[in-house]
Design a protein around this motif. Structure first.
Motif: not given
Ligand SMILES: C[S@@+](CC[C@H](N)C(=O)[O-])C[C@H]1O[C@@H](n2cnc3c(N)ncnc32)[C@H](O)[C@@H]1O
Length: 311
Positions: A244-247, A262-268, A271-283
């Motif tokens: 992801i950009s800008c993090v 897994e523990l995640y710490r995500i700092q912004k 501002e130009k955030v771009a999140v690579p898309s995740l297409v759901p395959l199953s839920y």
């Protein structure tokens, strides 16, 4: 309402992509009857009451429990917020962690910075279902108006950026980050309500971790969140977050529960955030649900095919 429209469009795009792109390979993909059935089962879990609440659906964690399960920096980040700052807890359940923050016990355990904290940050707790307790109402009545808010009846993605405002600190303890069907849309929404330099603390249970966990932990384990690349190879959740950009992202292995989480710490950081898309395959519904995604930019010919849908 612009954010809301964008979110609905993104979900529509992911939904159609999952049908066009993946075909009928996965029976639990969005748009299939099995997916709708899993969504209904998940709704029943959210709205379960009394003895019908599944044992794995924990809604009452304390702030102490948040501090022990989230990455180490969380406790200090919360303690350093001032009265003009804002904290968002996504998937708050009963909101006990929020209530604990406003107690005298909290200040006695976090003596340093007590004066600067003053009347403390404003908090917004979000939950799909309303799990407020009498303690919530008592605390809300005791504090200055608007100091704590509990929003329910919608998922994070259904709020506009104006509805929520911006936050200095965001947490998610086995809430939306573990439960959302559209994980990349969820992440976009989290980042859109974060101030510059704000931090998001969260975690996932039963994932392939960046630092490899003991292989014996994966024996007979059903992974809860999985991502694959367009060629079908495995993508770790940590790698997706880092793309992801800008993090700035840190991923930390924890095996205290004898399962790989897994523990995640995500700092912004811009501002130009771009999140690579995740297409759901199953839920598949659960506590938390089992989710599989395919990562990557859609093929341009599919994008073209999608254009009329969101206009
Ligand atoms: C297992 S409970 C966790 C409650 C609390 N964090 C705790 O640890 O006690 C899951 C919570 O996440 C909420 N949730 C799940 N998906 C969500 C989403 N997309 N947006 C907002 N809340 C969500 C549920 O409504 C519920 O409040």
């Amino acid at each position: 309402m612009i954010a809301l429209k964008n979110t609905s469009t993104r979900v529509a795009v992911l939904l159609v992509l999952s049908v066009l792109w993946i075909g009928a390979a996965h029976s639990q993909q969005p748009g299939s009857p099995a997916f709708d059935q899993e969504t209904k089962k998940q709704e029943a879990i959210y709205h379960s009451q009394g003895e019908n609440v599944p044992s794995g659906y924990v809604v009452g964690r304390s702030l102490l429990s948040y501090a022990s399960i989230l990455p180490v920096g969380f406790d200090g980040s919360l303690a350093s917020l001032g009265p003009r700052d804002r904290w968002l807890d996504i998937g708050a359940g009963e909101g006990n962690a929020v209530l604990d923050y406003y107690t005298e016990l909290y200040d006695s355990m976090h003596f340093e910075g007590r004066e600067r904290r003053g009347t403390k940050a404003q908090t917004v707790a979000i939950s799909i279902e309303d799990r407020r307790t009498p303690e919530w109402h008592e605390t809300a009545a005791r504090l200055e108006p608007g100091k704590i808010r509990y929003l329910h009846g919608k998922r994070l993605r259904e709020y506009s950026a104006e509805d929520l405002g911006r936050f200095h600190l965001v947490t998610d303890v086995i809430g939306g980050f573990s439960y959302a069907q559209y994980l990349s849309v969820f992440m976009e929404n989290v980042l859109s309500v974060m101030d510059l330099n704000a931090t998001f603390y969260t975690l996932l249970l039963d994932v392939r971790t960046e630092v490899p966990a003991d292989p014996s932990l994966y024996k007979d384990l059903l992974l809860l969140t999985e991502i694959e690349a367009p060629d079908g190879s495995e993508v770790k959740v940590c790698s997706w977050l880092k793309s992801i950009s800008c993090v700035q992202v840190s991923c930390e292995l924890n095996t205290e529960m004898k399962r790989p989480f897994e523990l995640y710490r995500i700092q912004k950081v811009c501002e130009k955030v771009a999140v690579p898309s995740l297409v759901p395959l199953s839920y598949v519904a659960g506590t938390p649900p089992t989710r599989r995604y395919r990562m990557g930019a859609p093929r341009p010919d599919l994008l073209e095919a999608l254009r009329p849908i969101d206009e």
